[in-house]
Scaffold this motif. Structure first.
Motif, PDB file in Angstrom:
ATOM      1  N   GLU A   1       0.815  -1.220   0.000  1.00 30.76           N
ATOM      2  CA  GLU A   1       0.000   0.000   0.000  1.00 30.76           C
ATOM      3  C   GLU A   1       0.848   1.268   0.000  1.00 30.76           C
ATOM      4  OE1 GLU A   1      -3.180   0.068   2.824  1.00 30.76           O
ATOM      5  OE2 GLU A   1      -3.505  -2.096   2.698  1.00 30.76           O
ATOM      6  N   VAL A   2       2.030   1.184   0.558  1.00 29.74           N
ATOM      7  CA  VAL A   2       2.920   2.338   0.587  1.00 29.74           C
ATOM      8  C   VAL A   2       4.054   2.170  -0.419  1.00 29.74           C
ATOM      9  CG1 VAL A   2       4.527   3.672   2.016  1.00 29.74           C
ATOM     10  CG2 VAL A   2       2.367   2.843   2.991  1.00 29.74           C
ATOM     11  N   GLU A   3       4.609   0.970  -0.469  1.00 26.02           N
ATOM     12  CA  GLU A   3       5.669   0.659  -1.433  1.00 26.02           C
ATOM     13  C   GLU A   3       5.366  -0.679  -2.073  1.00 26.02           C
ATOM     14  OE1 GLU A   3      10.429  -0.404  -1.446  1.00 26.02           O
ATOM     15  OE2 GLU A   3       9.677   1.084  -0.033  1.00 26.02           O
ATOM     16  N   PRO A   4       5.376  -0.745  -3.406  1.00 27.74           N
ATOM     17  CA  PRO A   4       5.063  -2.014  -4.070  1.00 27.74           C
ATOM     18  C   PRO A   4       5.967  -3.146  -3.605  1.00 27.74           C
ATOM     19  CG  PRO A   4       5.115  -0.207  -5.656  1.00 27.74           C
ATOM     20  CD  PRO A   4       5.626   0.354  -4.354  1.00 27.74           C
ATOM     21  N   GLY A   5       5.351  -4.289  -3.288  1.00 22.11           N
ATOM     22  CA  GLY A   5       6.108  -5.456  -2.885  1.00 22.11           C
ATOM     23  C   GLY A   5       6.560  -5.463  -1.445  1.00 22.11           C
ATOM     24  N   ALA A   6       6.171  -4.439  -0.676  1.00 23.03           N
ATOM     25  CA  ALA A   6       6.582  -4.365   0.730  1.00 23.03           C
ATOM     26  C   ALA A   6       5.417  -4.722   1.644  1.00 23.03           C
ATOM     27  CB  ALA A   6       7.089  -2.966   1.058  1.00 23.03           C
ATOM     28  N   PHE A   7       5.727  -5.440   2.704  1.00 21.09           N
ATOM     29  CA  PHE A   7       4.728  -5.838   3.696  1.00 21.09           C
ATOM     30  C   PHE A   7       5.047  -5.139   5.019  1.00 21.09           C
ATOM     31  CE2 PHE A   7       5.150  -9.198   0.613  1.00 21.09           C
ATOM     32  CZ  PHE A   7       3.830  -9.530   0.326  1.00 21.09           C
ATOM     33  N   ALA A   8       3.990  -4.810   5.768  1.00 18.79           N
ATOM     34  CA  ALA A   8       4.186  -4.089   7.024  1.00 18.79           C
ATOM     35  C   ALA A   8       3.255  -4.613   8.102  1.00 18.79           C
ATOM     36  CB  ALA A   8       3.956  -2.593   6.826  1.00 18.79           C
ATOM     37  N   LEU A   9       3.734  -4.532   9.326  1.00 20.28           N
ATOM     38  CA  LEU A   9       2.954  -4.883  10.514  1.00 20.28           C
ATOM     39  C   LEU A   9       3.190  -3.765  11.515  1.00 20.28           C
ATOM     40  CD1 LEU A   9       1.400  -7.196  12.159  1.00 20.28           C
ATOM     41  CD2 LEU A   9       3.671  -7.811  12.996  1.00 20.28           C
ATOM     42  N   ALA A  10       2.115  -3.222  12.112  1.00 22.39           N
ATOM     43  CA  ALA A  10       2.256  -2.092  13.033  1.00 22.39           C
ATOM     44  C   ALA A  10       1.407  -2.288  14.271  1.00 22.39           C
ATOM     45  CB  ALA A  10       1.868  -0.787  12.332  1.00 22.39           C
ATOM     46  N   ALA A  11       1.881  -1.729  15.386  1.00 21.24           N
ATOM     47  CA  ALA A  11       1.155  -1.787  16.660  1.00 21.24           C
ATOM     48  C   ALA A  11       1.224  -0.414  17.311  1.00 21.24           C
ATOM     49  CB  ALA A  11       1.770  -2.836  17.587  1.00 21.24           C
ATOM     50  N   LEU A  12       0.182  -0.060  18.049  1.00 19.55           N
ATOM     51  CA  LEU A  12       0.137   1.224  18.743  1.00 19.55           C
ATOM     52  C   LEU A  12       1.058   1.187  19.962  1.00 19.55           C
ATOM     53  CD1 LEU A  12      -1.416   4.005  18.843  1.00 19.55           C
ATOM     54  CD2 LEU A  12      -2.862   2.921  20.579  1.00 19.55           C
ATOM     55  N   ILE A  13       1.773   2.276  20.191  1.00 22.76           N
ATOM     56  CA  ILE A  13       2.521   2.444  21.433  1.00 22.76           C
ATOM     57  C   ILE A  13       1.554   3.076  22.428  1.00 22.76           C
ATOM     58  CG2 ILE A  13       4.458   3.613  22.544  1.00 22.76           C
ATOM     59  CD1 ILE A  13       5.900   3.521  19.859  1.00 22.76           C
ATOM     60  N   PRO A  14       1.212   2.381  23.489  1.00 29.33           N
ATOM     61  CA  PRO A  14       0.144   2.861  24.376  1.00 29.33           C
ATOM     62  C   PRO A  14       0.548   4.046  25.242  1.00 29.33           C
ATOM     63  CG  PRO A  14       1.152   0.887  25.282  1.00 29.33           C
ATOM     64  CD  PRO A  14       1.762   1.092  23.926  1.00 29.33           C
ATOM     65  N   ASP A  15      -0.466   4.839  25.619  1.00 32.02           N
ATOM     66  CA  ASP A  15      -0.320   5.906  26.617  1.00 32.02           C
ATOM     67  C   ASP A  15       0.679   6.977  26.233  1.00 32.02           C
ATOM     68  OD1 ASP A  15      -2.136   4.507  28.254  1.00 32.02           O
ATOM     69  OD2 ASP A  15      -0.510   3.264  29.040  1.00 32.02           O
ATOM     70  N   ILE A  16       0.765   7.290  24.933  1.00 29.72           N
ATOM     71  CA  ILE A  16       1.718   8.280  24.457  1.00 29.72           C
ATOM     72  C   ILE A  16       0.990   9.329  23.616  1.00 29.72           C
ATOM     73  CG2 ILE A  16       3.678   8.658  22.896  1.00 29.72           C
ATOM     74  CD1 ILE A  16       4.499   7.437  25.514  1.00 29.72           C
ATOM     75  N   LEU A  17       1.336  10.582  23.820  1.00 27.40           N
ATOM     76  CA  LEU A  17       0.888  11.671  22.960  1.00 27.40           C
ATOM     77  C   LEU A  17       2.121  12.405  22.442  1.00 27.40           C
ATOM     78  CD1 LEU A  17      -2.138  13.191  24.921  1.00 27.40           C
ATOM     79  CD2 LEU A  17      -2.213  11.808  22.833  1.00 27.40           C
ATOM     80  N   PRO A  18       2.187  12.735  21.141  1.00 32.93           N
ATOM     81  CA  PRO A  18       1.186  12.415  20.122  1.00 32.93           C
ATOM     82  C   PRO A  18       1.099  10.909  19.879  1.00 32.93           C
ATOM     83  CG  PRO A  18       3.201  13.167  19.073  1.00 32.93           C
ATOM     84  CD  PRO A  18       3.385  13.366  20.547  1.00 32.93           C
ATOM     85  N   ARG A  19       0.002  10.486  19.251  1.00 25.62           N
ATOM     86  CA  ARG A  19      -0.181   9.070  18.964  1.00 25.62           C
ATOM     87  C   ARG A  19       1.022   8.542  18.188  1.00 25.62           C
ATOM     88  NH1 ARG A  19      -4.480   9.124  15.189  1.00 25.62           N
ATOM     89  NH2 ARG A  19      -4.096  11.353  15.068  1.00 25.62           N
ATOM     90  N   ALA A  20       1.502   7.370  18.591  1.00 27.60           N
ATOM     91  CA  ALA A  20       2.690   6.797  17.964  1.00 27.60           C
ATOM     92  C   ALA A  20       2.488   5.315  17.722  1.00 27.60           C
ATOM     93  CB  ALA A  20       3.916   7.021  18.854  1.00 27.60           C
ATOM     94  N   SER A  21       3.086   4.828  16.662  1.00 28.51           N
ATOM     95  CA  SER A  21       3.016   3.403  16.352  1.00 28.51           C
ATOM     96  C   SER A  21       4.396   2.893  15.973  1.00 28.51           C
ATOM     97  CB  SER A  21       2.021   3.116  15.222  1.00 28.51           C
ATOM     98  OG  SER A  21       2.486   3.636  13.992  1.00 28.51           O
TER      99      SER A  21
END
Length: 237
Positions: A181-201
């Motif tokens: 979705e961002v780069e052809p042929g690339a796969f990604a996995l993301a998780a939220l970093i809890p209790d942080i502002l600004p929102r971060a992953s």
């Protein structure tokens, strides 16, 4: 780069056109590994060479760019000093964890924060344990409604009308995946970093899907660890 520069030029029409041009010139230099000449900056901005030269000289006076031996302009040391002032506590706690994760998984690991309608990569760690891995530069911006990091950051907010259906799923399972979705042929996995502002992953990226999918548990633990360690020093909620 073209999209962000065009947006900056558009904003410059109602703000300071000179400032907008200067910032576009700076971004162009930063995004060019080999640097850019005055003529190349002039062509990029669509201005006369003399205007481009004055912009670059001003940026050079303040240490944002430096002229190399070939005559091309390169990023200046002032940028490194400025970058350290952005979310210093979060980045301080995140980097060692990101290094461990990158070397353990053999994947590129990036720290994203939400800024407006974008997910912005503010730190990136490449693995030292493998010779081949996905590489890109910190500072990359992607829309929140595209890619694993963006989905996670959207899921941290109340539901929005018209948001992608995958965001609802992310709220339920606590992580997001994406493919190409961002780069052809690339796969990604993301998780939220809890209790942080600004929102971060925290995101893991690779050209190998099985490598990314196997990173789920280590990634979730790493995100929790960063959130816990940075909780009281980086604007936690």
């Amino acid at each position: 780069m073209a999209t962000s520069d065009n947006q900056a030029r558009a904003r410059g029409q109602v703000g300071s056109q000179t400032l907008a041009r200067g910032l576009c010139a700076l971004l162009a230099v930063v995004d060019s590994p080999a640097g850019l000449s005055v003529q190349e900056i002039a062509a990029h901005l669509g201005v006369h060479r003399s205007i481009a030269y004055r912009l670059l000289q001003t940026l050079s006076d303040y240490g944002f760019v430096v002229q190399g031996a070939s005559g091309s302009y390169l990023p200046g040391a002032r940028l490194a000093v400025m970058s350290r002032s952005y979310l210093p506590a979060l980045r301080e706690y995140a980097l060692p964890v990101m290094r461990e994760l990158a070397d353990e998984l053999g994947c590129t690991v990036s720290l994203f924060v939400a800024e407006g309608l974008d997910a912005v990569s503010v730190e990136l760690v490449e693995p030292l344990t493998v010779s081949h891995h996905l590489a890109f530069r910190a500072g990359m911006r992607t829309p929140l409604d595209r890619g694993a990091a963006g989905y996670v950051l959207m899921a941290a907010e109340p539901q929005r009308p018209g948001e992608p259906a995958v965001v609802t799923e992310v709220r339920e399972r606590g992580y997001a995946t994406s493919a190409g979705e961002v780069e052809p042929g690339a796969f990604a996995l993301a998780a939220l970093i809890p209790d942080i502002l600004p929102r971060a992953s925290l995101a893991v990226m690779s050209h190998r899907e099985e490598q990314v999918l196997a990173a789920r548990d280590p990634l979730l633990k790493a995100a929790e660890r960063i959130g816990h360690e940075a909780e009281f020093t980086s604007g936690a909620v």
